[in-house]
Design a protein around this motif. Structure first.
Motif, PDB file in Angstrom:
ATOM      1  N   GLN A  15       0.642  -1.435   0.015  1.00 41.24           N
ATOM      2  CA  GLN A  15      -0.163   0.093   0.072  1.00 41.24           C
ATOM      3  C   GLN A  15       0.783   1.210   0.035  1.00 41.24           C
ATOM      4  O   GLN A  15       0.566   2.290  -0.617  1.00 41.24           O
ATOM      5  N   VAL A  16       1.995   1.258   0.775  1.00 39.76           N
ATOM      6  CA  VAL A  16       2.703   2.369   0.980  1.00 39.76           C
ATOM      7  C   VAL A  16       3.414   2.626  -0.231  1.00 39.76           C
ATOM      8  O   VAL A  16       4.173   4.051  -0.489  1.00 39.76           O
ATOM      9  N   LEU A  17       3.516   1.827  -1.377  1.00 39.75           N
ATOM     10  CA  LEU A  17       4.222   2.270  -2.687  1.00 39.75           C
ATOM     11  C   LEU A  17       3.197   3.062  -3.617  1.00 39.75           C
ATOM     12  O   LEU A  17       4.008   3.732  -4.373  1.00 39.75           O
ATOM     13  N   PHE A  18       2.104   3.175  -3.234  1.00 33.72           N
ATOM     14  CA  PHE A  18       1.155   4.184  -3.983  1.00 33.72           C
ATOM     15  C   PHE A  18       1.579   5.435  -3.154  1.00 33.72           C
ATOM     16  O   PHE A  18       1.986   5.702  -2.581  1.00 33.72           O
ATOM     17  N   GLU A  19       0.452   6.710  -4.109  1.00 26.82           N
ATOM     18  CA  GLU A  19       0.599   8.034  -3.748  1.00 26.82           C
ATOM     19  C   GLU A  19       0.376   8.465  -2.554  1.00 26.82           C
ATOM     20  O   GLU A  19       0.867   9.347  -1.784  1.00 26.82           O
ATOM     21  N   ARG A  20      -0.754   7.795  -1.935  1.00 28.14           N
ATOM     22  CA  ARG A  20      -1.361   8.170  -0.677  1.00 28.14           C
ATOM     23  C   ARG A  20      -2.480   7.206  -0.213  1.00 28.14           C
ATOM     24  O   ARG A  20      -3.118   6.348  -0.925  1.00 28.14           O
ATOM     25  N   GLY A  21      -2.546   7.500   1.067  1.00 30.43           N
ATOM     26  CA  GLY A  21      -3.370   6.608   1.912  1.00 30.43           C
ATOM     27  C   GLY A  21      -4.386   7.473   2.616  1.00 30.43           C
ATOM     28  O   GLY A  21      -4.032   8.525   3.279  1.00 30.43           O
TER      29      GLY A  21
END
Length: 229
Positions: A104-110
């Protein structure tokens, strides 16, 4: 609990790389570090659990685990310069595997419980709450992998993996320029479709936990070790 059906060659010596690959499991204060270490050792890797940047850069493969909240994992990753380590490895074509919140943290935002946090930004997109009647999504589930997947090669459509999460990537947003090979995106369903795994050049990731998925997870990790050149 009986492990669901998977490829019978999960730990077959013929499926393993001829050279023992050295894999670093990045210790940034989050994740099932020892479970990941044992699962990788099971399929023939030489495994080191460390936060040392030089070791992470020089290893044949880097595993980024993660459990808990997106914001906490993203902060932990930054604390050990994990974003920079990932970028440097990818620039040199050196494989990285993210697991669960490590994907998940590989994506732009959470966005979790109204709190927005920046991720590593390797892929565009938002990690957000799944639209499902029952959360968390916890237990065994099948996935729908493209025919050209390397991670899921040799596995049956009814192979199941172990998930524990309430948040995920509900839309794949990366646009692929003409003449470039698109990412290989695998989906799963719990209330709605969500991204279960991504293979994008040297960068791969799974929303489920291969280290908790028994023989199915061993088969996937064996396939990943096969790309460590």
């Amino acid at each position: 609990m009986t492990t669901p059906t998977t490829a019978s060659a999960a730990t077959s010596p013929s499926r393993r790389p001829s050279r023992t690959p050295h894999v670093v499991v990045l210790d940034y204060g989050s994740g099932n570090l020892r479970s990941a270490e044992r699962a990788l050792q099971r399929v023939g890797a030489d495994v080191e659990v460390t936060a040392d940047g030089r070791a992470a850069l020089e290893a044949d493969g880097l595993v980024v685990p993660g459990v808990g909240a997106f914001a906490a994992c993203a902060a932990g990753l930054r604390s050990v310069h994990g974003e920079r380590l990932i970028e440097q490895r990818l620039a040199g074509g050196r494989p990285v595997l993210g697991i669960c919140v490590g994907m998940q943290v590989l994506f732009e935002r959470g966005v979790e419980f109204g709190e927005e946090a920046a991720g590593a930004g390797q892929w565009p997109g938002t990690v957000e709450k799944l639209q499902a009647d029952v959360l968390p999504h916890m237990g065994w589930n099948t996935v729908s992998a493209p025919a050209d997947s390397v991670l899921f090669a040799g596995m049956d459509a009814d192979t199941r993996f172990y998930f524990v999460h309430s948040f995920g990537v509900r839309r794949w947003e990366q646009q692929t320029p003409e003449h470039f090979r698109p990412a290989c995106v695998t989906w799963a369903h719990h209330g709605e479709d969500f991204v279960a795994a991504v293979e994008n050049g040297p960068l791969s990731a799974t929303q489920f936990h291969p280290e908790k998925s028994g023989d199915a997870g061993a088969a996937l990790l064996t396939n990943w070790l096969g790309v460590l050149r």
